[in-house]
Design a protein around this motif. Structure first.
Motif, PDB file in Angstrom:
ATOM      1  N   ALA A   1       3.903   4.761  -1.449  1.00 18.03           N
ATOM      2  CA  ALA A   1       4.315   3.616  -1.882  1.00 18.03           C
ATOM      3  C   ALA A   1       4.185   2.381  -0.817  1.00 18.03           C
ATOM      4  O   ALA A   1       3.292   1.838  -0.968  1.00 18.03           O
ATOM      5  CB  ALA A   1       5.235   3.681  -2.052  1.00 18.03           C
ATOM      6  N   ALA A   2       4.447   2.655   0.489  1.00  8.94           N
ATOM      7  CA  ALA A   2       4.136   2.447   1.619  1.00  8.94           C
ATOM      8  C   ALA A   2       3.091   1.892   2.155  1.00  8.94           C
ATOM      9  O   ALA A   2       1.684   0.533   2.308  1.00  8.94           O
ATOM     10  CB  ALA A   2       4.847   2.884   2.894  1.00  8.94           C
ATOM     11  N   VAL A   3       1.850   3.137   2.108  1.00  9.19           N
ATOM     12  CA  VAL A   3       0.669   3.443   2.190  1.00  9.19           C
ATOM     13  C   VAL A   3       0.087   2.495   1.046  1.00  9.19           C
ATOM     14  O   VAL A   3      -1.410   1.457   1.839  1.00  9.19           O
ATOM     15  CB  VAL A   3       0.283   4.549   2.125  1.00  9.19           C
ATOM     16  CG1 VAL A   3      -1.934   4.032   2.587  1.00  9.19           C
ATOM     17  CG2 VAL A   3       0.892   5.190   3.510  1.00  9.19           C
ATOM     18  N   GLY A   4       0.363   2.641   0.204  1.00  3.23           N
ATOM     19  CA  GLY A   4      -0.410   1.857  -1.075  1.00  3.23           C
ATOM     20  C   GLY A   4      -0.391   0.040  -0.771  1.00  3.23           C
ATOM     21  O   GLY A   4      -1.323  -0.146  -1.574  1.00  3.23           O
ATOM     22  N   SER A   5       0.931   0.061  -0.559  1.00  2.52           N
ATOM     23  CA  SER A   5       1.285  -1.333  -0.149  1.00  2.52           C
ATOM     24  C   SER A   5       0.384  -2.368   0.434  1.00  2.52           C
ATOM     25  O   SER A   5      -0.167  -2.907   0.488  1.00  2.52           O
ATOM     26  CB  SER A   5       2.650  -2.289  -0.636  1.00  2.52           C
ATOM     27  OG  SER A   5       3.503  -1.125  -0.468  1.00  2.52           O
ATOM     28  N   ILE A   6       0.235  -1.463   1.663  1.00  2.00           N
ATOM     29  CA  ILE A   6      -0.470  -1.783   2.923  1.00  2.00           C
ATOM     30  C   ILE A   6      -2.398  -2.098   2.026  1.00  2.00           C
ATOM     31  O   ILE A   6      -2.421  -3.279   2.863  1.00  2.00           O
ATOM     32  CB  ILE A   6      -0.671  -1.082   3.551  1.00  2.00           C
ATOM     33  CG1 ILE A   6       1.058  -0.813   4.442  1.00  2.00           C
ATOM     34  CG2 ILE A   6      -1.771  -1.132   4.626  1.00  2.00           C
ATOM     35  CD1 ILE A   6       0.663   0.268   6.067  1.00  2.00           C
ATOM     36  N   PHE A   7      -2.220  -1.342   2.015  1.00  2.00           N
ATOM     37  CA  PHE A   7      -3.907  -1.137   0.710  1.00  2.00           C
ATOM     38  C   PHE A   7      -4.183  -2.085  -0.113  1.00  2.00           C
ATOM     39  O   PHE A   7      -4.806  -2.505  -0.809  1.00  2.00           O
ATOM     40  CB  PHE A   7      -4.932  -0.257   0.696  1.00  2.00           C
ATOM     41  CG  PHE A   7      -5.085   0.753   2.202  1.00  2.00           C
ATOM     42  CD1 PHE A   7      -6.287   0.585   2.449  1.00  2.00           C
ATOM     43  CD2 PHE A   7      -4.469   2.114   2.634  1.00  2.00           C
ATOM     44  CE1 PHE A   7      -6.533   0.507   3.822  1.00  2.00           C
ATOM     45  CE2 PHE A   7      -4.786   2.856   3.473  1.00  2.00           C
ATOM     46  CZ  PHE A   7      -5.682   2.238   4.550  1.00  2.00           C
ATOM     47  N   GLY A   8      -2.215  -2.570  -0.384  1.00  2.00           N
ATOM     48  CA  GLY A   8      -2.761  -3.316  -1.666  1.00  2.00           C
ATOM     49  C   GLY A   8      -3.332  -5.136  -1.242  1.00  2.00           C
ATOM     50  O   GLY A   8      -3.758  -5.755  -2.227  1.00  2.00           O
ATOM     51  N   ILE A   9      -2.365  -5.142   0.334  1.00  4.08           N
ATOM     52  CA  ILE A   9      -3.027  -6.749   0.264  1.00  4.08           C
ATOM     53  C   ILE A   9      -3.843  -7.382  -0.309  1.00  4.08           C
ATOM     54  O   ILE A   9      -4.174  -8.261  -0.296  1.00  4.08           O
ATOM     55  CB  ILE A   9      -2.709  -6.675   1.943  1.00  4.08           C
ATOM     56  CG1 ILE A   9      -1.199  -6.193   1.967  1.00  4.08           C
ATOM     57  CG2 ILE A   9      -2.389  -7.700   2.623  1.00  4.08           C
ATOM     58  CD1 ILE A   9      -0.415  -5.831   4.214  1.00  4.08           C
ATOM     59  N   PRO A  10      -4.958  -6.797   0.256  1.00  3.15           N
ATOM     60  CA  PRO A  10      -6.198  -7.183  -0.714  1.00  3.15           C
ATOM     61  C   PRO A  10      -5.734  -8.233  -1.612  1.00  3.15           C
ATOM     62  O   PRO A  10      -6.947  -8.924  -2.429  1.00  3.15           O
ATOM     63  CB  PRO A  10      -7.454  -6.597  -0.009  1.00  3.15           C
ATOM     64  CG  PRO A  10      -6.773  -5.757   0.819  1.00  3.15           C
ATOM     65  CD  PRO A  10      -5.507  -4.840   0.312  1.00  3.15           C
ATOM     66  N   SER A  11      -5.588  -6.680  -2.169  1.00  2.00           N
ATOM     67  CA  SER A  11      -5.719  -7.823  -3.936  1.00  2.00           C
ATOM     68  C   SER A  11      -4.665  -9.308  -4.095  1.00  2.00           C
ATOM     69  O   SER A  11      -5.199  -9.718  -4.450  1.00  2.00           O
ATOM     70  CB  SER A  11      -4.148  -7.057  -5.122  1.00  2.00           C
ATOM     71  OG  SER A  11      -3.184  -6.614  -4.369  1.00  2.00           O
ATOM     72  N   LEU A  12      -4.133  -9.756  -3.053  1.00  2.00           N
ATOM     73  CA  LEU A  12      -3.614 -11.065  -3.188  1.00  2.00           C
ATOM     74  C   LEU A  12      -5.228 -12.362  -3.428  1.00  2.00           C
ATOM     75  O   LEU A  12      -5.319 -13.130  -3.707  1.00  2.00           O
ATOM     76  CB  LEU A  12      -3.422 -10.979  -1.744  1.00  2.00           C
ATOM     77  CG  LEU A  12      -3.047 -12.497  -1.212  1.00  2.00           C
ATOM     78  CD1 LEU A  12      -1.886 -13.313  -1.649  1.00  2.00           C
ATOM     79  CD2 LEU A  12      -2.753 -13.310   0.055  1.00  2.00           C
ATOM     80  N   ARG A  13      -6.793 -11.866  -2.166  1.00  2.00           N
ATOM     81  CA  ARG A  13      -7.523 -12.573  -2.750  1.00  2.00           C
ATOM     82  C   ARG A  13      -8.784 -12.343  -3.229  1.00  2.00           C
ATOM     83  O   ARG A  13      -9.358 -12.707  -3.683  1.00  2.00           O
ATOM     84  CB  ARG A  13      -7.691 -12.745  -1.053  1.00  2.00           C
ATOM     85  CG  ARG A  13      -7.413 -13.618  -0.377  1.00  2.00           C
ATOM     86  CD  ARG A  13      -7.692 -14.230   0.837  1.00  2.00           C
ATOM     87  NE  ARG A  13      -8.540 -14.871   0.349  1.00  2.00           N
ATOM     88  CZ  ARG A  13     -10.056 -15.523   1.645  1.00  2.00           C
ATOM     89  NH1 ARG A  13      -9.883 -14.730   3.012  1.00  2.00           N
ATOM     90  NH2 ARG A  13     -10.847 -16.327   0.721  1.00  2.00           N
ATOM     91  N   LEU A  14      -8.255 -10.494  -3.299  1.00  2.00           N
ATOM     92  CA  LEU A  14      -9.558 -10.226  -3.737  1.00  2.00           C
ATOM     93  C   LEU A  14      -9.417  -9.636  -5.967  1.00  2.00           C
ATOM     94  O   LEU A  14      -8.456  -9.246  -5.974  1.00  2.00           O
ATOM     95  CB  LEU A  14     -10.198  -8.597  -3.632  1.00  2.00           C
ATOM     96  CG  LEU A  14     -10.095  -9.160  -1.717  1.00  2.00           C
ATOM     97  CD1 LEU A  14     -10.540  -7.934  -1.177  1.00  2.00           C
ATOM     98  CD2 LEU A  14     -11.679  -9.901  -1.890  1.00  2.00           C
TER      99      LEU A  14
END
Lengths: 294, 348
Positions: free
Chosen positions: B109-122
């Motif tokens: 979940a932690a790794v997933g959220s790190i790679f989820g950060i771009p979803s803010l803009r993308l």
């Protein structure tokens, strides 16, 4: 310094192949906003079809290559008509998945027909390396760079001045408005796919000169994703700038970082850059910025 | 709506199982699932365990892609993060499986959220590419961080889970462990969409700017969706690792991510039943193909050698056909069947 220039020249050389492959992505995206994740498989199929004409059917090269391009164009036409057209206006995930499904179909189909062994295409260019400064370079790389430059120039002119080129840009801008001006959106999509498949086939023939033809040719489709994102998904010129930049970056990072982390930096560095670009400037260097409204 | 069923309280209206028929169906499915090992042989049980593991991953991905509308091409890598976390914790630090499983989920979940950060803009396409980059990067780490993952050799001798006197090292015992986990995962997911967070996910999918205006914290909600989906992936990975007892980076390639996406598309986006059906469908496909090849072998000798290529071709074709002909997937087909029989034989 010699080491550095060696890395840069090697990078430019590989980058020219990337630029060629990226062009196909950009053309389809520009016209129809479809990111064709099966582009790599089209490259592979193009190489195999050329192989079938030139080696299996023993046609002379001047005949075999145009015939291969023709077949690939027809294949793309069929793909567009059967799989992509019914999905116009559907959610983006459907379009992404249909191109992924397509890549599976092409990969499986090619494997059924040609197997997995590496096939050799008759050499088009002499294999004597050309001396570029301190670095010997195989002529095939120079030819693919030349081909990429010529194609990019040709398409820049095509998009800027020719009627079909302007029609394609109009469709990329706003499909409704283009329709109301009497542009056939379907025709534009079909043309974009045919051109992209022909470019992919050319790229496949070039790549086949380097390593032979086998299913791993399709990996180029993944490797050029950072290229198209860096250059901008809808920028023809961006394909060549992005291709060369990523090629150089790949080689520089591999040259200087590989000894530190124990190898393999080449494969991952472009994707690390890709994430950074997406966070800072998603539209890439030369792409069009999108403003979102509800 | 069923005839003759009147709900007089909000509680009854909000219930998970709203009609007697639904309760009967779920009961039947549970009964069959529990009784399955009594009739199945080792091969079928083995397959059932693997399908169960994929169901957990697919349900997780459907939270992210089906309900929240964020496309992820990196789900397979997150499964890998969970598998490796669990494997390293149990082989190197002798942690019990029961602790390693949730930790694997949390790390994923932690790794997933790190790679989820771009979803803010993308969105859409760009997000798909960002998650594809996540897949490539995580896979690279699995191959090259040899101090922990042992590179392409992988980790072997992962201990099976032990609970008191029971060791879960046969397909039969592991089947029950998987069944319980699948049950918990499905129940939690079904309940999730009766909560504020679940509704917020759906609002983000349908129109995220509008959802923001209505007071949904877009970034936090999207990150939570990534974290939740990756948690399921991590749990699935952990279960998978302890069943196989040996894992290598090859298990968690882009192919796995694509298969997970295919499952939820075949099953039906935005439907818990759909994720389960999709995982079952793709899980059972190899059996069907194997029987088909056995049948065709006398007619086309040597067809077995093409099995991998034919499987690839059919997989692509099935995905494309579902997208073209039934974009809402098996879940919709199942709904249609139910609708048909609801008034049968007195339709109209």
């Amino acid at each position: 310094m010699v080491f550095f220039s060696q890395l840069v020249i090697n990078g430019l050389v590989v980058g020219s192949i990337y630029a060629l492959a990226a062009l196909g992505f950009v053309l389809i995206y520009k016209a129809s906003e479809v990111l064709n994740l099966a582009q790599g498989q089209l490259v592979m199929v193009g190489a195999y079809v050329a192989f079938a004409f030139a080696v299996t059917a023993r046609a002379p090269l001047w005949l075999a290559i145009p015939l291969a391009l023709l077949v690939c164009g027809a294949l793309a036409l069929a793909i567009e008509r059967l799989f992509l057209r019914p999905l116009i206006g559907k959610p983006i995930i459907a379009i992404i998945m249909v191109t992924i499904g397509l890549s599976s179909v092409l990969k499986g189909g090619a494997q059924i027909i040609w197997g997995v062994d590496t096939r050799l295409f008759p050499p088009l260019f002499s294999s004597a390396p050309v001396q570029l400064g301190p670095v010997p370079v195989a002529p095939v790389y120079l030819w693919s760079l030349a081909l990429a430059v010529v194609l990019v120039a040709a398409f820049s002119i095509f998009f800027k001045y020719s009627r079909p080129g302007i029609a394609m840009r109009a469709v990329g801008e706003d499909q409704q408005a283009a329709l109301s001006l009497g542009i056939s959106v379907r025709w534009v999509f079909a043309v974009a796919w045919v051109i992209a498949a022909v470019i992919a086939a050319l790229g496949g023939i070039m790549l086949g000169q380097i390593n032979g033809i086998n299913p791993s040719l399709a990996l180029i489709g993944l490797r050029v994703l950072p290229v198209v994102i860096l250059g901008g998904l809808d920028s023809v010129g961006g394909a060549i700038v992005g291709g060369l930049t990523i090629g150089v970056l790949e080689n520089l990072s591999a040259g200087y970082l590989d000894p530190l982390v124990g190898g393999g930096v080449k494969e991952v560095a472009p994707f690390a850059v890709l994430v950074l670009i997406l966070m800072v400037r998603p539209q890439g260097l030369f792409g069009k910025e999108v403003i979102e409204r509800v | 709506m069923e005839c003759g069923i009147f709900k007089t309280t909000y509680r009854a209206d909000m219930a998970l199982l709203r009609t007697p028929l639904m309760r009967a169906r779920i009961g039947l499915v549970l009964l069959l699932a529990v009784a399955f090992p009594l009739v199945a042989d080792r091969y079928l049980l083995n397959l059932a365990v693997l399908i169960g593991v994929t169901i957990i991953g697919a349900v997780g991905l459907n939270i992210l892609t089906g309900f929240t509308g964020q496309i992820s091409l990196g789900h397979g890598a997150f499964v890998g993060v969970g598998a490796y976390t669990s494997a390293v914790l149990t082989t190197r630090y002798q942690l019990a499986f029961w602790l390693a499983l949730p930790v694997a989920g949390l790390v994923a979940a932690a790794v997933g959220s790190i790679f989820g950060i771009p979803s803010l803009r993308l969105k859409g396409l760009y997000l798909a590419i960002a998650t594809l980059a996540a897949q490539v990067i995580i896979e690279w780490v699995m191959y090259h961080w040899t101090a922990v993952t042992r590179g392409s050799q992988g980790i072997n001798a992962i201990p099976p889970p032990v609970l008191g006197p029971i060791t879960f090292n046969t397909p039969r015992s592991y089947y029950y462990l998987t069944l319980v986990t699948v049950g918990i995962a499905v129940l939690c997911t079904a309940n999730l969409f009766r909560t504020r967070l679940g509704r917020a996910f759906i609002a983000i999918r349908d129109q995220d700017v509008a959802a923001g205006v209505l007071g949904v914290h877009r970034f936090r909600t999207k990150m939570l969706a990534f974290a939740l989906a990756s948690f399921y992936a991590g749990v699935a990975g952990s279960l998978w690792a302890h069943y196989l007892t040996i894992i290598t980076p090859e298990h968690f390639g882009l192919g796995l991510s694509v298969e997970y996406l295919a499952m939820i598309i075949i099953g039906g986006l935005g439907s818990v039943t759909g994720a389960v059906l999709g995982a079952l469908f793709l899980g059972l496909l190899p059996i069907v193909l194997r029987n088909l090849f056995d049948l065709l072998d006398p007619v086309f000798p040597g067809i077995e050698t093409l099995a991998a290529a034919i499987r690839e071709l059919l997989f692509g074709l099935i995905v494309i056909l579902f997208l073209l002909l039934e974009p809402e997937g098996l879940a919709k087909m199942w709904r249609d069947v139910k609708e048909y029989f609801r008034l049968w034989p007195f339709a109209y």
